[in-house]
Design an enzyme around this catalytic site. Sequence first.
Site, PDB file in Angstrom:
ATOM      1  CE1 TYR A  33      22.193   3.459  50.681  1.00  0.00           C
ATOM      2  CE2 TYR A  33      20.377   4.914  51.232  1.00  0.00           C
ATOM      3  CZ  TYR A  33      21.256   4.408  50.308  1.00  0.00           C
ATOM      4  OH  TYR A  33      21.211   4.840  49.008  1.00  0.00           O
ATOM      5  NE  ARG A  52      15.613  -1.262  49.284  1.00  0.00           N
ATOM      6  CZ  ARG A  52      15.215  -0.128  48.687  1.00  0.00           C
ATOM      7  NH1 ARG A  52      14.989  -0.112  47.378  1.00  0.00           N
ATOM      8  NH2 ARG A  52      15.035   0.962  49.390  1.00  0.00           N
ATOM      9  NE  ARG A 100      41.142   2.433  57.234  1.00  0.00           N
ATOM     10  CZ  ARG A 100      41.633   1.974  56.081  1.00  0.00           C
ATOM     11  NH1 ARG A 100      42.668   1.168  56.085  1.00  0.00           N
ATOM     12  NH2 ARG A 100      41.072   2.317  54.931  1.00  0.00           N
ATOM     13  CG  HIS A 102      41.061  -3.165  53.275  1.00  0.00           C
ATOM     14  ND1 HIS A 102      42.018  -2.417  53.903  1.00  0.00           N
ATOM     15  CD2 HIS A 102      40.662  -2.433  52.205  1.00  0.00           C
ATOM     16  CE1 HIS A 102      42.207  -1.283  53.246  1.00  0.00           C
ATOM     17  NE2 HIS A 102      41.387  -1.265  52.210  1.00  0.00           N
ATOM     18  CE  LYS A 149      18.054   2.425  50.006  1.00  0.00           C
ATOM     19  NZ  LYS A 149      18.495   3.343  48.961  1.00  0.00           N
ATOM     20  CD  GLU A 182      19.996   2.057  40.115  1.00  0.00           C
ATOM     21  OE1 GLU A 182      18.993   2.015  40.816  1.00  0.00           O
ATOM     22  OE2 GLU A 182      20.976   1.301  40.284  1.00  0.00           O
ATOM     23  CG  LEU A 207      18.164  -0.163  45.297  1.00  0.00           C
ATOM     24  CD1 LEU A 207      19.204  -0.860  46.160  1.00  0.00           C
ATOM     25  CD2 LEU A 207      17.735   1.130  45.930  1.00  0.00           C
TER      26      LEU A 207
HETATM   27  N1  PMP Z   1      18.109   3.576  42.841  1.00  0.00           N
HETATM   28  C1  PMP Z   1      19.028   4.043  43.697  1.00  0.00           C
HETATM   29  C2  PMP Z   1      20.462   3.970  43.315  1.00  0.00           C
HETATM   30  C3  PMP Z   1      18.640   4.584  44.945  1.00  0.00           C
HETATM   31  O1  PMP Z   1      19.549   5.045  45.807  1.00  0.00           O
HETATM   32  C4  PMP Z   1      17.251   4.661  45.254  1.00  0.00           C
HETATM   33  C5  PMP Z   1      16.771   5.280  46.544  1.00  0.00           C
HETATM   34  N2  PMP Z   1      17.234   4.651  47.645  1.00  0.00           N
HETATM   35  C6  PMP Z   1      16.334   4.160  44.321  1.00  0.00           C
HETATM   36  C7  PMP Z   1      16.800   3.624  43.136  1.00  0.00           C
HETATM   37  C8  PMP Z   1      14.857   4.198  44.599  1.00  0.00           C
HETATM   38  O2  PMP Z   1      14.531   3.248  45.565  1.00  0.00           O
HETATM   39  P1  PMP Z   1      13.253   3.400  46.514  1.00  0.00           P
HETATM   40  O3  PMP Z   1      12.074   3.498  45.637  1.00  0.00           O
HETATM   41  O4  PMP Z   1      13.271   2.167  47.324  1.00  0.00           O
HETATM   42  O5  PMP Z   1      13.463   4.654  47.317  1.00  0.00           O
END
Ligand code: PMP
Length: 284
Positions: A33, A52, A100, A102, A149, A182, A207
């Site tokens: 996403y 991304r 379904r 895996h 992501k 994060e 991320l």
């Molecule tokens: N880390 C994680 C785990 C996230 O889900 C997000 C938001 N999607 C971010 C960092 C921040 O990313 P962005 O600046 O691209 O929104």
Amino acid sequence: MSRISYVNGAYVPHTEAVVHIDDRGYQFADAVYEGVTVRHGRMVDLEPHLDRLWRSMGELRIAPPMDRAPMRFVFSQVIAKNRIENGFLYIQISRGVAKRDHAFPTKPVASSLVVTLKRLDVDGVIARAGKGVKAFSEADIRWGRCDVKSTSLLPNILAKQAAKEKGGFEAVLVDKDGYVTEGSSTNMWIVRKDGVVQTRSTADNILPGITRATLLKLAAELQIKVVEEAFTLEDAKGATEMFLSSSTGCATPIVELDGQKIGDGTPGPIAKRLVEAYQRYMDA
Ligand code: PMP
């Protein structure tokens, strides 16, 4: 007027927007996403978000449902049809619908594309950044591919919920060695006592935030020194400032962590400068 969403080729009222129960996004979170901020009708940092998205699909071997140009068109149609000036555009692509199992479907199936838009009070986000938020540390129990992501967000959800139940706005995820990775949906930054800004490297299983990358550019323009190095929870608690970054969170100061004030407990000068610069960047 109902919100309009895009589901696999059709623009439909949001209340009627559905996917099949065998969609692998629904069954397995086998999906990726993006979330893009819409400011004054314009998508902020659209191209890096698309880069991304394509990278996430590539890493998981999900076939793009369409090329980038038609996808940009779908996004602009969703924005136009909803007549929303400031919003959050959500894009989800799953591996598709299959019986379904895996393992990936043996006969290739079309990937699914869903695009929704909801209002986002961007001015409210800026106002919140002016006050700062509280955060709580939580154990990072995620997997080894946080650079992708993916919609597999259960550990993030549990951490955010735990932080929320303690009165926090965000969870600060901490690995088993005491390092901050994060936030549950944000990247984390501190300002050290020597004035240097520090944020974990994207080579280190986080991320690669789009807002993070933009803030790095803005910091360079403002001649704010930044190092991309991991810091610990203790470093954060001893920092003069701390802030989070995300598309929907700008550069929001964290003024209290685990009930302890960061700096003097109010937004610090560096975060303030970055918020102002980011606001100018969005409005340009
Ligand atoms: N880390 C994680 C785990 C996230 O889900 C997000 C938001 N999607 C971010 C960092 C921040 O990313 P962005 O600046 O691209 O929104």
